[in-house]
Design a protein around this motif. Sequence first.
Motif, PDB file in Angstrom:
ATOM      1  N   ILE A  54       0.849  -1.204   0.000  1.00 12.24           N
ATOM      2  CA  ILE A  54       0.000   0.000   0.000  1.00 12.24           C
ATOM      3  C   ILE A  54       0.883   1.252   0.000  1.00 12.24           C
ATOM      4  O   ILE A  54       0.612   2.232  -0.711  1.00 12.24           O
ATOM      5  N   ARG A  55       1.948   1.208   0.760  1.00  8.63           N
ATOM      6  CA  ARG A  55       2.864   2.352   0.813  1.00  8.63           C
ATOM      7  C   ARG A  55       3.432   2.646  -0.581  1.00  8.63           C
ATOM      8  O   ARG A  55       3.476   3.792  -1.019  1.00  8.63           O
ATOM      9  N   LYS A  56       3.820   1.596  -1.275  1.00  9.96           N
ATOM     10  CA  LYS A  56       4.361   1.769  -2.623  1.00  9.96           C
ATOM     11  C   LYS A  56       3.311   2.388  -3.553  1.00  9.96           C
ATOM     12  O   LYS A  56       3.618   3.293  -4.329  1.00  9.96           O
ATOM     13  N   VAL A  64       6.041  -1.993  -7.790  1.00  7.58           N
ATOM     14  CA  VAL A  64       5.236  -3.006  -7.092  1.00  7.58           C
ATOM     15  C   VAL A  64       4.642  -4.005  -8.091  1.00  7.58           C
ATOM     16  O   VAL A  64       4.422  -5.178  -7.767  1.00  7.58           O
ATOM     17  N   LEU A  65       4.416  -3.561  -9.328  1.00  5.81           N
ATOM     18  CA  LEU A  65       3.831  -4.457 -10.338  1.00  5.81           C
ATOM     19  C   LEU A  65       4.811  -5.535 -10.794  1.00  5.81           C
ATOM     20  O   LEU A  65       4.402  -6.578 -11.298  1.00  5.81           O
ATOM     21  N   LYS A  66       6.101  -5.253 -10.607  1.00  8.41           N
ATOM     22  CA  LYS A  66       7.104  -6.248 -10.997  1.00  8.41           C
ATOM     23  C   LYS A  66       7.416  -7.195  -9.842  1.00  8.41           C
ATOM     24  O   LYS A  66       7.990  -8.258 -10.050  1.00  8.41           O
ATOM     25  N   ASP A  67       7.071  -6.760  -8.624  1.00 12.75           N
ATOM     26  CA  ASP A  67       7.396  -7.589  -7.450  1.00 12.75           C
ATOM     27  C   ASP A  67       6.647  -8.914  -7.501  1.00 12.75           C
ATOM     28  O   ASP A  67       5.448  -8.937  -7.792  1.00 12.75           O
ATOM     29  N   SER A  68       7.351  -9.987  -7.172  1.00 12.65           N
ATOM     30  CA  SER A  68       6.640 -11.269  -7.119  1.00 12.65           C
ATOM     31  C   SER A  68       5.697 -11.293  -5.908  1.00 12.65           C
ATOM     32  O   SER A  68       4.762 -12.081  -5.846  1.00 12.65           O
ATOM     33  N   ASP A  69       5.935 -10.361  -4.959  1.00 11.91           N
ATOM     34  CA  ASP A  69       5.148 -10.350  -3.712  1.00 11.91           C
ATOM     35  C   ASP A  69       3.637 -10.368  -3.956  1.00 11.91           C
ATOM     36  O   ASP A  69       2.898 -11.038  -3.253  1.00 11.91           O
ATOM     37  N   ILE A  70       3.187  -9.575  -4.949  1.00 11.17           N
ATOM     38  CA  ILE A  70       1.728  -9.448  -5.121  1.00 11.17           C
ATOM     39  C   ILE A  70       1.076 -10.780  -5.493  1.00 11.17           C
ATOM     40  O   ILE A  70      -0.131 -10.937  -5.378  1.00 11.17           O
ATOM     41  N   TRP A  71       1.884 -11.730  -5.941  1.00 13.70           N
ATOM     42  CA  TRP A  71       1.321 -13.040  -6.321  1.00 13.70           C
ATOM     43  C   TRP A  71       1.274 -13.999  -5.135  1.00 13.70           C
ATOM     44  O   TRP A  71       0.873 -15.142  -5.272  1.00 13.70           O
ATOM     45  N   TYR A  72       1.712 -13.554  -3.947  1.00 14.95           N
ATOM     46  CA  TYR A  72       1.722 -14.432  -2.772  1.00 14.95           C
ATOM     47  C   TYR A  72       0.469 -14.331  -1.902  1.00 14.95           C
ATOM     48  O   TYR A  72       0.316 -15.075  -0.957  1.00 14.95           O
ATOM     49  N   CYS A  73      -0.409 -13.364  -2.225  1.00 16.96           N
ATOM     50  CA  CYS A  73      -1.601 -13.164  -1.393  1.00 16.96           C
ATOM     51  C   CYS A  73      -2.497 -14.403  -1.425  1.00 16.96           C
ATOM     52  O   CYS A  73      -2.692 -15.008  -2.474  1.00 16.96           O
ATOM     53  N   TYR A  74      -3.064 -14.772  -0.268  1.00 17.69           N
ATOM     54  CA  TYR A  74      -3.930 -15.955  -0.174  1.00 17.69           C
ATOM     55  C   TYR A  74      -5.406 -15.614  -0.404  1.00 17.69           C
ATOM     56  O   TYR A  74      -6.252 -16.498  -0.402  1.00 17.69           O
ATOM     57  N   LEU A  75      -5.706 -14.327  -0.571  1.00 15.71           N
ATOM     58  CA  LEU A  75      -7.073 -13.847  -0.796  1.00 15.71           C
ATOM     59  C   LEU A  75      -8.060 -14.406   0.235  1.00 15.71           C
ATOM     60  O   LEU A  75      -9.192 -14.741  -0.086  1.00 15.71           O
ATOM     61  N   ASN A  89     -10.609  -2.494   0.870  1.00 15.77           N
ATOM     62  CA  ASN A  89     -10.743  -3.860   0.366  1.00 15.77           C
ATOM     63  C   ASN A  89      -9.399  -4.300  -0.221  1.00 15.77           C
ATOM     64  O   ASN A  89      -9.144  -4.158  -1.412  1.00 15.77           O
ATOM     65  N   ILE A  90      -8.550  -4.835   0.653  1.00  9.47           N
ATOM     66  CA  ILE A  90      -7.196  -5.199   0.227  1.00  9.47           C
ATOM     67  C   ILE A  90      -7.192  -6.336  -0.808  1.00  9.47           C
ATOM     68  O   ILE A  90      -6.485  -6.237  -1.813  1.00  9.47           O
TER      69      ILE A  90
END
Lengths: 174, 337
Positions: A54-56, A64-75, A89-90
């Motif tokens: 969110i800070r980014k 942030v769009l290149k970070d693999s992090d965003i694909w780790y969310c468990y929703l 709504n994260i």
Amino acid sequence: MVEYTDSDWNWDFYKELVDDVEENKNIIQCISCGKCVGDCPATKVSNFNIRKIIRKVLRGDMSVLKDSDIWYCYLCERCKRVCPKDNINIPLLIINLRNESFKKGYGPRYNDLRKYVEMSEKFLTNGTVLEDPLEGGLPPERIEELNEICNFARIKYVFKASKNKTKEKKKKKS
Amino acid sequence: MESFNLVLNLDEIERQYPENSLDYFKDKKLCLFKACLEKYFPGVRWGIQDLLEELQLNISMCVNQSCCSGTFFQRNLITRAQFSAINERNLNEMNQVAEIVLFSCNGCYNSLLRGREFLKIPEVKKKTNKILNRLKKKGIGQNYPHKYDILENLNLKLLHDLDFLYLIRNDVLNSLKFDLKDLKVAIHYGCHYLNLSRDKRNVEDYIRNKTKLDELVTLFGGIPVDYQERESCCGWGASQLLINPKEALKITFNKLKSAESVGADFLVTPCPTCLYTLSKPEYRDKMYKWYGDKLDIPTIHLNELLAMLRGCEEERCITLRRKTPRLDEIFEIITRE
């Protein structure tokens, strides 16, 4: 954590995300309390950190769009539940970021997408994601409806990839 | 659109039918939503279907209903409008055969609610309409049934099996042949039940624990045990288990270990996806290999448990695919005369 200067600050990225999904405008209310991070299953087993993401976004840092992090969310929507603010709504933000990542050509790893080949094929030929349901799959004429709805969707490309793969296999056999 | 909220108002039913909530359902047409995982775990379907038949309720299946497509939406393989269109198609189909749809899967339930929620956004609604209209145009030929619209005043209501069973708990109790014989049960609600419907303007609703499954287990003669990972994810995490199995199974492992360490005899869940994650033998083997502990605590779906307690034949309760000595033992204890 990345340190930003005032000159790094811009709202273009945020506005782009809000343009696409209006609900994203509520992330401006984030008070960085960290409840979402503390309760997040993904944070416990990976570098996924929603406060950082969110800070980014609020800083306009599109890396942030290149970070693999965003694909780790468990929703799992736990963050949405524990957030002290009313309308942040994260999970939806994450889905939106992943979408932008896809659009810009970063996307998930190819190998990750391959895991969906079989499920996509089942859905577009049978209306289910696993084996036939107890009463059998959808009748063929109803399957066409699903295909029509999914026109131009990524699921179609994943499905096409699976068809090509089957053709290749058949060729090899013959 | 007046009918965004498709959840059946349970408080209203309890008010209208204080003596017996089952009466509300007696003249209603019910439909069971076909969850993809029912094929793996047929007891999830039979458990509820057999009960409803015994209670002489009017139930049907909607043959033209497709998968909820949540899996694809969560991985960005379809757009919000396409996801909503698939949902509207399903709602249209189910609306023709039923007034209330029952869900045995947290994921399907969440998908249907979320798909409708997206229609509050004018842009998504417009795109969804466009997709549905495209179907109609093609329907001029032979193939399409020319009938999918966003139903503005939809009367169809959605109901999770857990909420339903809790509402008619006295009738459920009367239908049981066996009880849980003081077995210790670790409750796992699953994220898409646990984290839904929280109204933050209502402090009590926001803060309080959800306890319906705990109460049902107590009513059935079991002892719900508290464990540290009670509210944690099962590890499936919108297919994270397929993509990052080592990390995801760590979450699964912690959950099972936590339940075992407080002496739980088994876990019970109202979601077949959680059941799949928490019980699949291959996952147990991987956890043993990666984290060094062999965990054999069984996991059972609420509907399967119901079938056991009602004395149904074993193959109608628990699929043979995951038979283990511990699961057999639980079955044997429960069904002991």
